[in-house]
Design a protein around this motif. Structure first.
Motif, PDB file in Angstrom:
ATOM      1  N   SER A 118       0.819  -1.211   0.000  1.00 13.48           N
ATOM      2  CA  SER A 118       0.000   0.000   0.000  1.00 13.48           C
ATOM      3  C   SER A 118       0.858   1.268   0.000  1.00 13.48           C
ATOM      4  CB  SER A 118      -0.929   0.017   1.220  1.00 13.48           C
ATOM      5  OG  SER A 118      -1.783  -1.096   1.231  1.00 13.48           O
ATOM      6  N   LEU A 119       1.868   1.295   0.856  1.00 16.61           N
ATOM      7  CA  LEU A 119       2.661   2.510   1.043  1.00 16.61           C
ATOM      8  C   LEU A 119       3.968   2.520   0.256  1.00 16.61           C
ATOM      9  CD1 LEU A 119       2.176   3.117   4.877  1.00 16.61           C
ATOM     10  CD2 LEU A 119       0.768   3.900   2.952  1.00 16.61           C
ATOM     11  N   LEU A 120       4.397   1.341  -0.256  1.00 17.15           N
ATOM     12  CA  LEU A 120       5.613   1.287  -1.074  1.00 17.15           C
ATOM     13  C   LEU A 120       5.283   1.069  -2.547  1.00 17.15           C
ATOM     14  CD1 LEU A 120       8.022  -0.838   1.163  1.00 17.15           C
ATOM     15  CD2 LEU A 120       7.890   1.654   0.926  1.00 17.15           C
ATOM     16  N   ASN A 121       4.047   1.326  -2.902  1.00 20.04           N
ATOM     17  CA  ASN A 121       3.602   1.195  -4.287  1.00 20.04           C
ATOM     18  C   ASN A 121       3.524   2.597  -4.898  1.00 20.04           C
ATOM     19  OD1 ASN A 121       2.343   0.769  -6.720  1.00 20.04           O
ATOM     20  ND2 ASN A 121       0.725  -0.527  -5.908  1.00 20.04           N
ATOM     21  N   PRO A 122       4.552   2.998  -5.640  1.00 19.71           N
ATOM     22  CA  PRO A 122       4.603   4.366  -6.169  1.00 19.71           C
ATOM     23  C   PRO A 122       3.392   4.743  -7.002  1.00 19.71           C
ATOM     24  CG  PRO A 122       6.708   3.267  -6.469  1.00 19.71           C
ATOM     25  CD  PRO A 122       5.736   2.210  -6.022  1.00 19.71           C
ATOM     26  N   HIS A 123       2.879   3.790  -7.793  1.00 22.30           N
ATOM     27  CA  HIS A 123       1.758   4.119  -8.669  1.00 22.30           C
ATOM     28  C   HIS A 123       0.482   4.375  -7.877  1.00 22.30           C
ATOM     29  CE1 HIS A 123       3.978   3.487 -12.338  1.00 22.30           C
ATOM     30  NE2 HIS A 123       4.466   2.364 -11.832  1.00 22.30           N
ATOM     31  N   ALA A 124       0.291   3.626  -6.786  1.00 16.88           N
ATOM     32  CA  ALA A 124      -0.880   3.864  -5.940  1.00 16.88           C
ATOM     33  C   ALA A 124      -0.803   5.255  -5.317  1.00 16.88           C
ATOM     34  CB  ALA A 124      -0.965   2.795  -4.856  1.00 16.88           C
ATOM     35  N   ILE A 125       0.401   5.621  -4.871  1.00 15.38           N
ATOM     36  CA  ILE A 125       0.598   6.936  -4.258  1.00 15.38           C
ATOM     37  C   ILE A 125       0.399   8.045  -5.284  1.00 15.38           C
ATOM     38  CG2 ILE A 125       2.280   8.437  -3.137  1.00 15.38           C
ATOM     39  CD1 ILE A 125       3.471   5.929  -1.851  1.00 15.38           C
ATOM     40  N   MET A 126       0.968   7.856  -6.479  1.00 10.45           N
ATOM     41  CA  MET A 126       0.837   8.880  -7.520  1.00 10.45           C
ATOM     42  C   MET A 126      -0.624   9.044  -7.943  1.00 10.45           C
ATOM     43  SD  MET A 126       3.884  10.016  -8.025  1.00 10.45           S
ATOM     44  CE  MET A 126       4.517  10.496  -9.613  1.00 10.45           C
ATOM     45  N   ASP A 127      -1.350   7.913  -8.042  1.00 10.41           N
ATOM     46  CA  ASP A 127      -2.770   7.989  -8.397  1.00 10.41           C
ATOM     47  C   ASP A 127      -3.558   8.731  -7.324  1.00 10.41           C
ATOM     48  OD1 ASP A 127      -2.437   6.679 -10.758  1.00 10.41           O
ATOM     49  OD2 ASP A 127      -3.154   4.741 -10.052  1.00 10.41           O
ATOM     50  N   THR A 128      -3.250   8.394  -6.062  1.00  6.51           N
ATOM     51  CA  THR A 128      -3.974   9.028  -4.958  1.00  6.51           C
ATOM     52  C   THR A 128      -3.738  10.533  -4.940  1.00  6.51           C
ATOM     53  OG1 THR A 128      -3.700   7.011  -3.656  1.00  6.51           O
ATOM     54  CG2 THR A 128      -4.381   8.983  -2.473  1.00  6.51           C
ATOM     55  N   ILE A 129      -2.468  10.915  -5.094  1.00  9.66           N
ATOM     56  CA  ILE A 129      -2.135  12.336  -5.055  1.00  9.66           C
ATOM     57  C   ILE A 129      -2.591  13.048  -6.319  1.00  9.66           C
ATOM     58  CG2 ILE A 129      -0.229  13.991  -5.000  1.00  9.66           C
ATOM     59  CD1 ILE A 129       1.326  11.820  -3.429  1.00  9.66           C
TER      60      ILE A 129
END
Length: 202
Positions: A118-129
């Protein structure tokens, strides 16, 4: 006012629907465990991590973090390495009954893996932001709160539903053959995403 809730719901659902690393992990845990409650640590941890990311995105804090280039690169490297390891773990697992192997994780390992994907998945973070964070800028006050709550609600509902779907398939697959094929496909998806991250770094 309801526009904000509907917008948050549709947006979050569109982002969470694709078969990513986080979804693969939650589905596998639901399928691997004999009882649905045994997979709850993974589900609740993933939902809490998504809640944190959404709150940070709406607040704008995580956007500031990702403007630091070296930190962004480090996040990508760690995420790619972890995905390679997770793909290997899923590939070599043998979901026979009783379930054994890496896919059948203890509560502690479920929590660690769920936090990592969840937190080390760059694409999930980029999508969220990039999507939820920037989309929230169009709302203020109560409407922004409703937008945020709807997005968070989708995450919690989705993860519980995904885990339940995994348990249904796991319960119908007494031989473990279907789950073995699902695990192979899941591992390939995870490796492909890790490869995509590595290509971006190069």
């Amino acid at each position: 006012m309801w526009e904000a809730s509907i917008y948050g719901f549709v947006l979050a659902f569109g982002l969470i629907l694709p078969l990513g690393v986080q979804n693969v992990f939650i589905f596998n845990q639901g399928a691997a465990h004999p009882k649905l409650r045994h997979a709850l640590p993974a589900v609740i941890t993933a939902a809490l991590c998504d809640t944190l990311l959404i709150l940070l995105a709406v607040a704008g804090v995580s956007l500031v973090v990702l403007t630091i280039n070296w930190l962004k690169t480090l996040l990508f490297i760690i995420g790619a390495l972890f995905m390679l390891y997770m793909g290997w773990s899923i590939w070599r697992s043998r979901p026979e009954l009783p379930v054994v192997g890496e896919a059948h994780l203890t509560a502690g390992k479920q929590i660690v893996f769920a936090v990592s994907v969840s937190l080390l998945n760059p694409h999930a973070i980029m999508d969220t932001i990039g999507v939820i964070g920037t989309s929230s800028l169009r709302f203020e006050g109560l409407e922004k709160g409703l937008f945020t709550a709807a997005a968070i609600g989708v995450s919690w509902t989705w993860f519980f539903g995904l885990c339940w779907a995994g348990r249904l398939i796991g319960g119908l697959d007494s031989s473990g053959n279907v789950l073995r094929h699902i695990n192979k496909l899941s591992a390939i998806i995870v490796w492909a995403m890790a490869g995509y991250i590595i290509i971006q770094l190069l």
